[in-house]
Scaffold this active site. Structure first.
Site, PDB file in Angstrom:
ATOM      1  N   CYS A 198     -84.189 -62.700  12.120  1.00 19.86           N
ATOM      2  CA  CYS A 198     -83.827 -61.309  11.842  1.00 19.86           C
ATOM      3  C   CYS A 198     -84.432 -60.417  12.914  1.00 19.86           C
ATOM      4  O   CYS A 198     -85.618 -60.091  12.860  1.00 19.86           O
ATOM      5  CB  CYS A 198     -84.280 -60.869  10.455  1.00 19.86           C
ATOM      6  SG  CYS A 198     -83.561 -59.263   9.970  1.00 19.86           S
ATOM      7  N   LEU A 199     -83.610 -60.039  13.872  1.00 16.99           N
ATOM      8  CA  LEU A 199     -84.084 -59.227  14.990  1.00 16.99           C
ATOM      9  C   LEU A 199     -84.570 -57.867  14.544  1.00 16.99           C
ATOM     10  O   LEU A 199     -85.654 -57.414  14.922  1.00 16.99           O
ATOM     11  CB  LEU A 199     -82.954 -59.102  16.026  1.00 16.99           C
ATOM     12  CG  LEU A 199     -83.244 -58.264  17.263  1.00 16.99           C
ATOM     13  CD1 LEU A 199     -82.636 -58.928  18.499  1.00 16.99           C
ATOM     14  CD2 LEU A 199     -82.688 -56.840  17.120  1.00 16.99           C
ATOM     15  N   VAL A 200     -83.793 -57.183  13.710  1.00 17.42           N
ATOM     16  CA  VAL A 200     -84.139 -55.813  13.356  1.00 17.42           C
ATOM     17  C   VAL A 200     -85.378 -55.743  12.462  1.00 17.42           C
ATOM     18  O   VAL A 200     -86.132 -54.768  12.499  1.00 17.42           O
ATOM     19  CB  VAL A 200     -82.942 -55.080  12.707  1.00 17.42           C
ATOM     20  CG1 VAL A 200     -82.645 -55.619  11.306  1.00 17.42           C
ATOM     21  CG2 VAL A 200     -83.159 -53.577  12.672  1.00 17.42           C
ATOM     22  N   TYR A 204     -76.092 -52.245  12.865  1.00 15.10           N
ATOM     23  CA  TYR A 204     -76.955 -51.471  11.980  1.00 15.10           C
ATOM     24  C   TYR A 204     -76.533 -50.000  11.884  1.00 15.10           C
ATOM     25  O   TYR A 204     -75.734 -49.502  12.678  1.00 15.10           O
ATOM     26  CB  TYR A 204     -78.407 -51.539  12.471  1.00 15.10           C
ATOM     27  CG  TYR A 204     -78.853 -52.895  12.928  1.00 15.10           C
ATOM     28  CD1 TYR A 204     -78.848 -53.994  12.063  1.00 15.10           C
ATOM     29  CD2 TYR A 204     -79.256 -53.117  14.249  1.00 15.10           C
ATOM     30  CE1 TYR A 204     -79.243 -55.247  12.491  1.00 15.10           C
ATOM     31  CE2 TYR A 204     -79.654 -54.373  14.681  1.00 15.10           C
ATOM     32  CZ  TYR A 204     -79.642 -55.438  13.808  1.00 15.10           C
ATOM     33  OH  TYR A 204     -80.028 -56.676  14.243  1.00 15.10           O
ATOM     34  N   ASN A 219     -75.657 -56.560   4.349  1.00 19.42           N
ATOM     35  CA  ASN A 219     -75.834 -57.677   5.272  1.00 19.42           C
ATOM     36  C   ASN A 219     -74.707 -58.699   5.203  1.00 19.42           C
ATOM     37  O   ASN A 219     -74.345 -59.309   6.205  1.00 19.42           O
ATOM     38  CB  ASN A 219     -77.186 -58.362   5.016  1.00 19.42           C
ATOM     39  CG  ASN A 219     -77.741 -59.026   6.260  1.00 19.42           C
ATOM     40  OD1 ASN A 219     -77.537 -58.540   7.373  1.00 19.42           O
ATOM     41  ND2 ASN A 219     -78.452 -60.127   6.091  1.00 19.42           N
ATOM     42  N   CYS A 235     -77.991 -58.888  16.805  1.00 16.78           N
ATOM     43  CA  CYS A 235     -78.213 -59.238  15.400  1.00 16.78           C
ATOM     44  C   CYS A 235     -77.744 -60.668  15.183  1.00 16.78           C
ATOM     45  O   CYS A 235     -76.600 -60.994  15.536  1.00 16.78           O
ATOM     46  CB  CYS A 235     -77.424 -58.292  14.492  1.00 16.78           C
ATOM     47  SG  CYS A 235     -77.446 -58.731  12.738  1.00 16.78           S
ATOM     48  N   GLN A 282     -77.070 -62.003  12.428  1.00 13.32           N
ATOM     49  CA  GLN A 282     -76.145 -62.070  11.295  1.00 13.32           C
ATOM     50  C   GLN A 282     -74.722 -61.726  11.716  1.00 13.32           C
ATOM     51  O   GLN A 282     -73.772 -62.206  11.099  1.00 13.32           O
ATOM     52  CB  GLN A 282     -76.617 -61.124  10.179  1.00 13.32           C
ATOM     53  CG  GLN A 282     -75.649 -60.941   9.009  1.00 13.32           C
ATOM     54  CD  GLN A 282     -75.591 -62.113   8.036  1.00 13.32           C
ATOM     55  OE1 GLN A 282     -75.742 -63.271   8.426  1.00 13.32           O
ATOM     56  NE2 GLN A 282     -75.360 -61.827   6.773  1.00 13.32           N
TER      57      GLN A 282
END
Length: 266
Positions: A81-83, A138, A168, A199, A201
């Protein structure tokens, strides 16, 4: 004796359904040109909405996941999860990687940890990027945190797009083919590298080389960057056909950007 098989551990948000498809796909692509084989093992942190509050609560659960995966004696861990990392403050990928790696060592199964945030930074370093363009799913405030984080690491972010998808699962459902047109709409004229998906995802793998051919410059994603660093953390050549410049083989043997090679930020 050289190993022929490796266990890849993945620390995954509970609503993430892409990390366990794109990362294995990249390693399966590698298996078509190299002898090593890989299995994948996940532990999940609870998160449904991509908000700063849920991300912070989720990150606090990452140590449990690292302990569980080290029970399986995985060879490397990827934090998907980058963010979540970038919303915790500048340079937090270094602190997270150190913390989670220490958990595995305390459990008697030391293993390197690659965060997707740290991997993206490492990929930009490997590619020699100075200025980039970026697409993120995002909401605008979180996207701005990502942009600020990357700029704190020494890169200029020119144009960027926030797709503003709060749920998500909806991020995972975004059609990667749409990224081709979105990337064309970016002002990428002065960008050295285009980040097609900041991201893990938001799926983008099938469009990486299409956009790269269209724009005529390196195109990466958080997932491609993570796969590159996972392979290098295992001291394996980082290569995967069909995944763009970073995994083309040109950067197969670049040094692994371990936590020791980063400057820790306060």
């Amino acid at each position: 004796m050289t190993k022929s098989s490796y266990r890849i551990g993945q620390i995954v948000p509970s609503s993430n359904v892409t990390m366990e498809t794109e990362i294995p796909a990249l390693f399966r692509a590698r298996e078509t040109v190299a002898p090593e084989r890989f299995t994948f093992h996940s532990s999940r942190m609870r998160m449904q909405e991509v908000t700063k509050e849920q991300l912070e609560a989720m990150d606090a659960d990452s140590t449990r996941c690292a302990a569980e995966l080290s029970d399986a004696r995985v060879d490397v861990l990827g934090y998907a999860c980058l963010v979540a990392i970038m919303s915790m403050g500048h340079g937090y990928h270094c602190a997270s990687e150190a913390k989670l790696s220490a958990v595995t060592a305390d459990n008697g199964a030391p293993a390197p940890v690659v965060t997707s945030a740290g991997a993206l930074v490492a990929a930009l370093e490997v590619l020699g990027a100075k200025k980039i363009a970026l697409i993120a799913p995002y909401m605008r405030p979180l996207t701005k945190l990502v942009v600020d984080y990357i700029e704190d690491q020494g890169f200029e972010v020119g144009d960027y797009t926030a797709l503003e998808i709060p749920n998500n699962l909806d991020v995972a459902a975004h059609d990667p083919r749409n990224l081709v047109g979105i990337a064309k709409g970016l002002d990428h004229s002065e960008a050295d590298v285009v980040v097609l998906s900041a991201c893990v995802q938001m799926p983008s793998l099938q469009s990486i080389e299409i956009v790269e051919d269209t724009l005529g410059k390196p195109v990466i994603s958080a997932a491609v960057s993570t796969a590159h660093q996972l392979m290098r953390a295992l001291d394996l050549p980082a290569v995967a056909p069909g995944a763009g410049t970073l995994l083309s083989g040109r950067y197969a043997d670049t040094p692994y950007r371990s936590i020791d090679s980063h400057i820790l930020h306060s």
